[in-house]
Each structure stands twice: as structure tokens, then as C-alpha cells.
Design a protein around this motif. Sequence first.
Motif, PDB file in Angstrom:
ATOM      1  N   TYR A 191       1.165 119.993 129.445  1.00 19.04           N
ATOM      2  CA  TYR A 191      -0.193 120.001 129.992  1.00 19.04           C
ATOM      3  C   TYR A 191      -0.180 120.388 131.466  1.00 19.04           C
ATOM      4  CZ  TYR A 191      -4.753 118.298 131.468  1.00 19.04           C
ATOM      5  OH  TYR A 191      -6.002 118.198 132.001  1.00 19.04           O
ATOM      6  N   HIS A 192       0.761 119.835 132.216  1.00 20.33           N
ATOM      7  CA  HIS A 192       0.862 120.154 133.638  1.00 20.33           C
ATOM      8  C   HIS A 192       1.187 121.634 133.846  1.00 20.33           C
ATOM      9  CE1 HIS A 192       1.662 119.690 137.878  1.00 20.33           C
ATOM     10  NE2 HIS A 192       2.862 120.228 137.696  1.00 20.33           N
ATOM     11  N   LEU A 193       2.097 122.158 133.046  1.00 20.37           N
ATOM     12  CA  LEU A 193       2.449 123.576 133.183  1.00 20.37           C
ATOM     13  C   LEU A 193       1.270 124.484 132.829  1.00 20.37           C
ATOM     14  CD1 LEU A 193       6.069 123.593 131.745  1.00 20.37           C
ATOM     15  CD2 LEU A 193       5.388 123.915 134.122  1.00 20.37           C
ATOM     16  N   LEU A 194       0.506 124.099 131.823  1.00 21.31           N
ATOM     17  CA  LEU A 194      -0.650 124.905 131.438  1.00 21.31           C
ATOM     18  C   LEU A 194      -1.749 124.830 132.493  1.00 21.31           C
ATOM     19  CD1 LEU A 194      -0.890 124.143 127.640  1.00 21.31           C
ATOM     20  CD2 LEU A 194      -0.265 126.298 128.693  1.00 21.31           C
ATOM     21  N   LYS A 195      -1.976 123.644 133.067  1.00 18.65           N
ATOM     22  CA  LYS A 195      -3.008 123.494 134.077  1.00 18.65           C
ATOM     23  C   LYS A 195      -2.619 124.166 135.394  1.00 18.65           C
ATOM     24  CE  LYS A 195      -6.639 121.258 132.979  1.00 18.65           C
ATOM     25  NZ  LYS A 195      -7.898 121.966 132.931  1.00 18.65           N
ATOM     26  N   LYS A 196      -1.337 124.129 135.713  1.00 18.27           N
ATOM     27  CA  LYS A 196      -0.860 124.704 136.967  1.00 18.27           C
ATOM     28  C   LYS A 196      -1.130 126.204 137.017  1.00 18.27           C
ATOM     29  CE  LYS A 196       3.569 125.492 138.712  1.00 18.27           C
ATOM     30  NZ  LYS A 196       4.954 125.091 138.846  1.00 18.27           N
ATOM     31  N   GLY A 197      -0.956 126.867 135.911  1.00 17.51           N
ATOM     32  CA  GLY A 197      -1.193 128.306 135.865  1.00 17.51           C
ATOM     33  C   GLY A 197      -2.571 128.670 135.354  1.00 17.51           C
ATOM     34  N   GLN A 198      -3.449 127.666 135.159  1.00 13.60           N
ATOM     35  CA  GLN A 198      -4.797 127.886 134.634  1.00 13.60           C
ATOM     36  C   GLN A 198      -4.768 128.606 133.284  1.00 13.60           C
ATOM     37  OE1 GLN A 198      -7.501 126.579 136.049  1.00 13.60           O
ATOM     38  NE2 GLN A 198      -6.235 125.728 137.657  1.00 13.60           N
ATOM     39  N   GLY A 199      -3.738 128.386 132.493  1.00 10.70           N
ATOM     40  CA  GLY A 199      -3.645 128.971 131.158  1.00 10.70           C
ATOM     41  C   GLY A 199      -3.133 130.392 131.142  1.00 10.70           C
ATOM     42  N   LYS A 200      -2.758 130.943 132.310  1.00 12.19           N
ATOM     43  CA  LYS A 200      -2.304 132.335 132.361  1.00 12.19           C
ATOM     44  C   LYS A 200      -0.999 132.533 131.616  1.00 12.19           C
ATOM     45  CE  LYS A 200      -4.268 132.946 136.926  1.00 12.19           C
ATOM     46  NZ  LYS A 200      -3.941 133.085 138.325  1.00 12.19           N
ATOM     47  N   ASN A 201      -0.091 131.584 131.743  1.00 10.14           N
ATOM     48  CA  ASN A 201       1.231 131.738 131.158  1.00 10.14           C
ATOM     49  C   ASN A 201       1.420 130.869 129.921  1.00 10.14           C
ATOM     50  OD1 ASN A 201       1.893 133.409 133.336  1.00 10.14           O
ATOM     51  ND2 ASN A 201       2.428 131.640 134.584  1.00 10.14           N
TER      52      ASN A 201
ATOM     53  N   LEU B 282       5.806 112.157 127.419  1.00 10.74           N
ATOM     54  CA  LEU B 282       6.337 112.867 128.586  1.00 10.74           C
ATOM     55  C   LEU B 282       6.371 114.370 128.343  1.00 10.74           C
ATOM     56  CD1 LEU B 282       7.618 112.570 131.397  1.00 10.74           C
ATOM     57  CD2 LEU B 282       9.829 112.448 130.247  1.00 10.74           C
ATOM     58  N   LEU B 283       6.811 114.783 127.157  1.00 10.32           N
ATOM     59  CA  LEU B 283       6.832 116.215 126.832  1.00 10.32           C
ATOM     60  C   LEU B 283       5.424 116.790 126.828  1.00 10.32           C
ATOM     61  CD1 LEU B 283       8.384 118.736 125.821  1.00 10.32           C
ATOM     62  CD2 LEU B 283       7.925 117.924 123.511  1.00 10.32           C
ATOM     63  N   THR B 284       4.474 116.079 126.263  1.00 10.47           N
ATOM     64  CA  THR B 284       3.094 116.549 126.249  1.00 10.47           C
ATOM     65  C   THR B 284       2.530 116.641 127.663  1.00 10.47           C
ATOM     66  OG1 THR B 284       2.800 115.518 124.094  1.00 10.47           O
ATOM     67  CG2 THR B 284       0.806 116.120 125.282  1.00 10.47           C
ATOM     68  N   PHE B 285       2.844 115.656 128.507  1.00 11.86           N
ATOM     69  CA  PHE B 285       2.371 115.688 129.891  1.00 11.86           C
ATOM     70  C   PHE B 285       2.959 116.877 130.645  1.00 11.86           C
ATOM     71  CE2 PHE B 285       2.883 114.495 134.365  1.00 11.86           C
ATOM     72  CZ  PHE B 285       1.550 114.358 134.705  1.00 11.86           C
TER      73      PHE B 285
ATOM     74  N   LEU C 171      -3.013 111.079 118.752  1.00 13.25           N
ATOM     75  CA  LEU C 171      -2.458 112.272 118.110  1.00 13.25           C
ATOM     76  C   LEU C 171      -1.091 112.627 118.673  1.00 13.25           C
ATOM     77  CD1 LEU C 171      -5.582 114.580 117.774  1.00 13.25           C
ATOM     78  CD2 LEU C 171      -4.238 113.582 115.930  1.00 13.25           C
ATOM     79  N   VAL C 172      -0.912 112.454 119.963  1.00 12.47           N
ATOM     80  CA  VAL C 172       0.388 112.747 120.576  1.00 12.47           C
ATOM     81  C   VAL C 172       1.454 111.850 119.980  1.00 12.47           C
ATOM     82  CG1 VAL C 172       1.702 112.535 122.720  1.00 12.47           C
ATOM     83  CG2 VAL C 172      -0.481 113.701 122.734  1.00 12.47           C
ATOM     84  N   ALA C 173       1.156 110.569 119.862  1.00 10.82           N
ATOM     85  CA  ALA C 173       2.149 109.624 119.357  1.00 10.82           C
ATOM     86  C   ALA C 173       2.497 109.877 117.895  1.00 10.82           C
ATOM     87  CB  ALA C 173       1.643 108.202 119.528  1.00 10.82           C
ATOM     88  N   THR C 174       1.576 110.417 117.121  1.00 12.57           N
ATOM     89  CA  THR C 174       1.848 110.596 115.695  1.00 12.57           C
ATOM     90  C   THR C 174       2.321 111.999 115.334  1.00 12.57           C
ATOM     91  OG1 THR C 174      -0.474 111.109 115.298  1.00 12.57           O
ATOM     92  CG2 THR C 174       0.214 108.828 114.981  1.00 12.57           C
ATOM     93  N   THR C 175       2.029 113.010 116.138  1.00 13.21           N
ATOM     94  CA  THR C 175       2.380 114.375 115.745  1.00 13.21           C
ATOM     95  C   THR C 175       3.554 114.961 116.508  1.00 13.21           C
ATOM     96  OG1 THR C 175       0.724 115.275 117.255  1.00 13.21           O
ATOM     97  CG2 THR C 175       0.058 114.950 114.978  1.00 13.21           C
ATOM     98  N   VAL C 176       3.752 114.586 117.753  1.00 16.38           N
ATOM     99  CA  VAL C 176       4.863 115.139 118.540  1.00 16.38           C
ATOM    100  C   VAL C 176       6.098 114.290 118.260  1.00 16.38           C
ATOM    101  CG1 VAL C 176       5.708 115.657 120.852  1.00 16.38           C
ATOM    102  CG2 VAL C 176       3.291 115.960 120.312  1.00 16.38           C
ATOM    103  N   LYS C 177       7.149 114.942 117.805  1.00 19.86           N
ATOM    104  CA  LYS C 177       8.387 114.231 117.474  1.00 19.86           C
ATOM    105  C   LYS C 177       9.482 114.685 118.427  1.00 19.86           C
ATOM    106  CE  LYS C 177       6.508 112.584 113.716  1.00 19.86           C
ATOM    107  NZ  LYS C 177       5.779 111.387 113.833  1.00 19.86           N
ATOM    108  N   LEU C 178      10.054 113.748 119.158  1.00 18.42           N
ATOM    109  CA  LEU C 178      11.166 114.035 120.056  1.00 18.42           C
ATOM    110  C   LEU C 178      12.019 112.784 120.139  1.00 18.42           C
ATOM    111  CD1 LEU C 178      12.523 115.960 122.090  1.00 18.42           C
ATOM    112  CD2 LEU C 178      11.089 114.929 123.853  1.00 18.42           C
TER     113      LEU C 178
END
Length: 131
Positions: A92-102, A86-89, A48-55
Amino acid sequence: MLYWPLKYFGLHKGYEMGMELVEKAGVQVFDRLGNLANVLGVMVTGGLVATTVKLKLAVQFAFGEGDPLVLQDQLDKVLPFALPVLLTFICYHLLKKGQGKNSAQIIIGLIVFALVFAAIGYYFPAFKIFA
């Protein structure tokens, strides 16, 4: 007419076999099934990442009179879809780092970032960084 007896027998036999499976194999079977489901989920997410995220990058280097060196073409030859992954990673890292708070701030920040660069590309066509 034959449907109801088969349904009744199949239901009870399936319940007995399921209980035997749990008693004999125990947690090992369910741990293995959980791992298999996890691998399947990761594969689907990767697709899904390869087909939906465009950069794509629109960076070009001109050397003399020939055709310019397009950086995106070179990246696609080495690792296709590397930038979307890379953008998705990073997200994901930013979301996990803050436990979804931000998560709302991160999503809004990415949208603002994209809109700012789109506006720069629209109002200053010679100053294109991303395409």
C-alpha cells in the motif's frame, strides 16, 4: 390495491423528511456518515487481509538435541497475522508513494520475487527461507 397509495405517500414523505434532515443538520450528518463508512471499510479490509494474504516464515533455530525453535510459531503467539498485514502495508505504501504510477511494476516484481524464492525452495530443499 393498497400498495400504490402507500408507495406514493412513502416516496413523498421520505423526500420531505430527507430535505428537512439536510436543512436542519446539514453537512454534519453526512460527514459523520462518511466517517462511519470509512471505519467500516477499514475493518472489512483488515479482515480480508488476515484471511486472504498468506505469508509464513520457515526459519527454525536448532539448539542441541531438542525440538527446534520455529520462528513463525513465536510470531503467531505475539501477533497473529503480523506478516500478511506488514506485507499489505508495504504494498500500500509503495502504491501510494508513486500515486499508482508504478503499480504494474510493483505487482510483477512481487510475483517474480515469490517465484524466485519458490524455485530456490523447490530445487534446494535444504535452503528453505520461506514456506
